[in-house]
Design a protein around this motif. Structure first.
Motif, mmCIF file in Angstrom:
data_model
loop_
_atom_site.group_PDB
_atom_site.id
_atom_site.type_symbol
_atom_site.label_atom_id
_atom_site.label_comp_id
_atom_site.label_asym_id
_atom_site.label_seq_id
_atom_site.Cartn_x
_atom_site.Cartn_y
_atom_site.Cartn_z
ATOM 1 N N PHE A 61 18.423 78.592 14.529
ATOM 2 C CA PHE A 61 17.110 77.951 14.509
ATOM 3 C C PHE A 61 16.060 78.876 13.891
ATOM 4 O O PHE A 61 15.266 78.468 13.048
ATOM 5 C CB PHE A 61 16.687 77.547 15.931
ATOM 6 N N ARG A 62 16.058 80.144 14.308
ATOM 7 C CA ARG A 62 15.029 81.074 13.838
ATOM 8 C C ARG A 62 15.112 81.318 12.340
ATOM 9 O O ARG A 62 14.084 81.345 11.667
ATOM 10 C CB ARG A 62 15.123 82.402 14.590
ATOM 11 N N PHE A 63 16.308 81.495 11.787
ATOM 12 C CA PHE A 63 16.405 81.750 10.338
ATOM 13 C C PHE A 63 15.814 80.579 9.566
ATOM 14 O O PHE A 63 15.058 80.762 8.620
ATOM 15 C CB PHE A 63 17.856 82.009 9.908
ATOM 16 N N TRP A 64 16.153 79.370 9.977
ATOM 17 C CA TRP A 64 15.588 78.189 9.319
ATOM 18 C C TRP A 64 14.062 78.167 9.474
ATOM 19 O O TRP A 64 13.335 77.960 8.502
ATOM 20 C CB TRP A 64 16.200 76.913 9.914
ATOM 21 N N ALA A 65 13.579 78.400 10.673
ATOM 22 C CA ALA A 65 12.134 78.306 10.932
ATOM 23 C C ALA A 65 11.358 79.436 10.254
ATOM 24 O O ALA A 65 10.236 79.216 9.791
ATOM 25 C CB ALA A 65 11.867 78.315 12.433
ATOM 26 N N TYR A 66 11.930 80.641 10.161
ATOM 27 C CA TYR A 66 11.240 81.740 9.477
ATOM 28 C C TYR A 66 10.971 81.362 8.022
ATOM 29 O O TYR A 66 9.875 81.532 7.520
ATOM 30 C CB TYR A 66 12.082 83.021 9.478
ATOM 31 N N ARG A 67 12.011 80.877 7.351
ATOM 32 C CA ARG A 67 11.858 80.521 5.934
ATOM 33 C C ARG A 67 10.955 79.319 5.754
ATOM 34 O O ARG A 67 10.252 79.207 4.771
ATOM 35 C CB ARG A 67 13.217 80.252 5.304
ATOM 36 N N ARG A 68 10.992 78.398 6.684
ATOM 37 C CA ARG A 68 10.236 77.150 6.550
ATOM 38 C C ARG A 68 8.771 77.298 6.944
ATOM 39 O O ARG A 68 7.901 76.737 6.313
ATOM 40 C CB ARG A 68 10.905 76.073 7.407
#
Length: 191
Positions: free
Chosen positions: A162-169
């Motif tokens: 979840f965090r990797f997706w949210a960091y980039r987004r």
């Protein structure tokens, strides 16, 4: 005869100019797509993924190690408190690593705005991990030290995705800086 293809996820990907017969034509087509503003998987995307895994790996060691030290030490038996404290410390380390290493080539927001978004995203990630840990411990009754650690690690894994997706987004969502983009174009142009 060998057919070479240029990955082109656009409506014209079946056009004849997207299919080439040699490595030189494939390279020329790729350069043309990049010159026309095509955006694809680049060296910086690959590196940011690798850097993120490194930062997350360091955070993981701090999180799991800290949880075990706290859960079996000063906060003995306090599952949620141990997980929250270790998660907050790991989050601080992860923010520093992501801001100054993983996503350093992205145009960043002001530090206070980015930090707020980062800690909100990590708060959601912590809730994901806590939810899984408490589900397995309190509902499923998996309370042995082995199950607690396996559940903790699995919850951290879910939160990491979840965090990797949210960091980039959301958090480090700025465009790549010009120097990083040109370096990627140069790297893509080499045979």
């Amino acid at each position: 005869m060998f057919l070479y293809g240029v990955v082109n996820a656009s409506p014209d990907s079946l056009n004849t100019d997207s299919i080439v017969e040699g490595a030189e034509q494939a390279l020329a087509r790729a350069r043309g797509l990049l010159a026309d503003g095509a955006v694809g998987s680049s060296t910086s995307d690959t590196l940011s993924g690798a850097f993120s895994l490194s930062v997350e790996g360091g955070g993981f060691v701090i999180d799991v190690g800290g949880f075990n030290l706290l859960y079996h030490g000063p906060l003995a038996g306090r599952l949620t408190s141990s997980r929250v404290v270790s998660g907050v410390i790991a989050t601080l380390v992860a923010w520093l690593g992501n801001r100054f290493w993983t996503f350093r080539h992205r145009a960043n927001r002001k530090v206070h705005h980015e930090a707020l978004l980062f800690f909100l995203v990590n708060g959601v990630g912590l809730l994901i991990g806590l939810g899984w840990l408490n589900l397995t411990f309190n509902v499923l009754g998996l309370t042995s030290a082995l199950w607690v650690n396996l559940s903790n690690v699995f919850g951290i894994g879910l939160a990491t995705l979840f965090r990797f997706w949210a960091y980039r987004r959301f958090v480090f969502a700025g465009e790549l800086e010009a120097d990083a983009t040109s370096a990627d174009t140069d790297a893509a142009a080499r045979p």
